[in-house]
Design a protein around this motif. Structure first.
Motif, PDB file in Angstrom:
ATOM      1  N   VAL A  78       0.804  -1.222   0.000  1.00 43.79           N
ATOM      2  CA  VAL A  78       0.000   0.000   0.000  1.00 43.79           C
ATOM      3  C   VAL A  78       0.841   1.279   0.000  1.00 43.79           C
ATOM      4  O   VAL A  78       0.352   2.337  -0.396  1.00 43.79           O
ATOM      5  N   GLU A  79       2.086   1.189   0.423  1.00 37.96           N
ATOM      6  CA  GLU A  79       2.927   2.387   0.439  1.00 37.96           C
ATOM      7  C   GLU A  79       3.781   2.508  -0.814  1.00 37.96           C
ATOM      8  O   GLU A  79       4.582   3.441  -0.933  1.00 37.96           O
ATOM      9  N   GLU A  80       3.614   1.570  -1.747  1.00 37.85           N
ATOM     10  CA  GLU A  80       4.387   1.614  -2.982  1.00 37.85           C
ATOM     11  C   GLU A  80       3.710   2.529  -3.999  1.00 37.85           C
ATOM     12  O   GLU A  80       2.494   2.468  -4.182  1.00 37.85           O
ATOM     13  N   THR A  81       4.481   3.346  -4.648  1.00 36.41           N
ATOM     14  CA  THR A  81       3.933   4.276  -5.634  1.00 36.41           C
ATOM     15  C   THR A  81       4.184   3.838  -7.067  1.00 36.41           C
ATOM     16  O   THR A  81       3.568   4.361  -7.985  1.00 36.41           O
ATOM     17  N   ASP A  82       5.062   2.878  -7.267  1.00 31.15           N
ATOM     18  CA  ASP A  82       5.379   2.409  -8.614  1.00 31.15           C
ATOM     19  C   ASP A  82       5.479   0.890  -8.590  1.00 31.15           C
ATOM     20  O   ASP A  82       6.453   0.343  -8.077  1.00 31.15           O
TER      21      ASP A  82
END
Length: 230
Positions: free
Chosen positions: A130-134
């Motif tokens: 959930v904290e990954e942006t890519d």
């Protein structure tokens, strides 16, 4: 290049206090991520056998464990890291003695080796991302956490047992995590849902312990992705 930060609101999904507050408010009233059992029952039943010892990871207040029990899969252990969740579920389904509930961290399963025939998760591993942006460039921390969880799953599976992961995560994003020789399992996936009718596609990844991890065919568009060393 500096890694972008995920929205602060996403981080709450990794926090026990967020889930405890949610379950204290909602109790064990069923809430289904990715839909209920009926949505993927045909694919799931193809992998299950009567008498299987089943472990459900991150059960939340889904009715999945109870619905499996009602179908005759009566040896089901469900875990969640929220004490409020487990207390509510244990009370709601006290009439089902074959259902067991435990507070536990999926990164450190308190079960002996080869304790289960089936490990099942529905949307739980998505929380690790959930904290990954890519999704093409996953942080080392998320990769390490995913690997730790999968190693634990492999450890508690008996030879011949299967791990079933149900998620919206597409194969080119999720297979590199699952398709690792270290876990000692085979891997294939099934696509469910019908995009033409407005229903999102979702995926069942099925890993069979003790079977070889076959390489993709040479003309598979995803073969370079499966070769990624995370």
């Amino acid at each position: 290049m500096e890694r972008r930060r995920a929205p602060a609101a996403n981080r709450r999904f990794r926090q026990r206090r967020f889930w405890d507050a949610l379950y204290r408010r909602e109790g064990a009233e069923p809430r289904e991520w990715l839909g209920g059992l009926s949505r993927f029952l045909p694919q799931l039943e193809a992998e299950l056998r009567p008498g299987d010892r089943i472990l459900v990871l991150g059960c939340g207040n889904s009715a999945l464990s109870h619905d499996l029990h009602e179908l005759g899969y009566t040896d089901v252990t469900s875990i969640d890291f929220s004490p409020a969740c487990i207390a509510a579920m244990r009370a709601r389904y006290a009439h089902c003695p074959g259902l067991r509930w435990a507070v536990m961290d999926i990164r450190a399963l308190a079960f002996p080796d080869a304790a289960f025939d089936v490990v099942l998760e529905k949307g739980t591993l998505d929380v690790l991302m959930v904290e990954e942006t890519d999704p093409w460039d996953v942080s080392p921390q998320a990769v390490a956490t995913m690997h730790r969880v999968l190693a634990e799953v492999s450890r508690v599976l008996r030879p011949g047992g299967c791990f079933i992961s149900i998620t919206f995560a597409q194969p080119h994003f999720r297979k590199p995590h699952y398709a690792q020789e270290a876990f000692g399992w085979s891997l294939h996936h099934v696509t469910c849902g019908d995009g033409d009718t407005g229903t999102f596609h979702y995926f069942l990844y099925i890993m069979r312990k003790g079977q070889p991890l076959d390489p993709p065919p040479p003309d598979d568009d995803e073969d370079y992705l499966l070769a990624i060393q995370l």
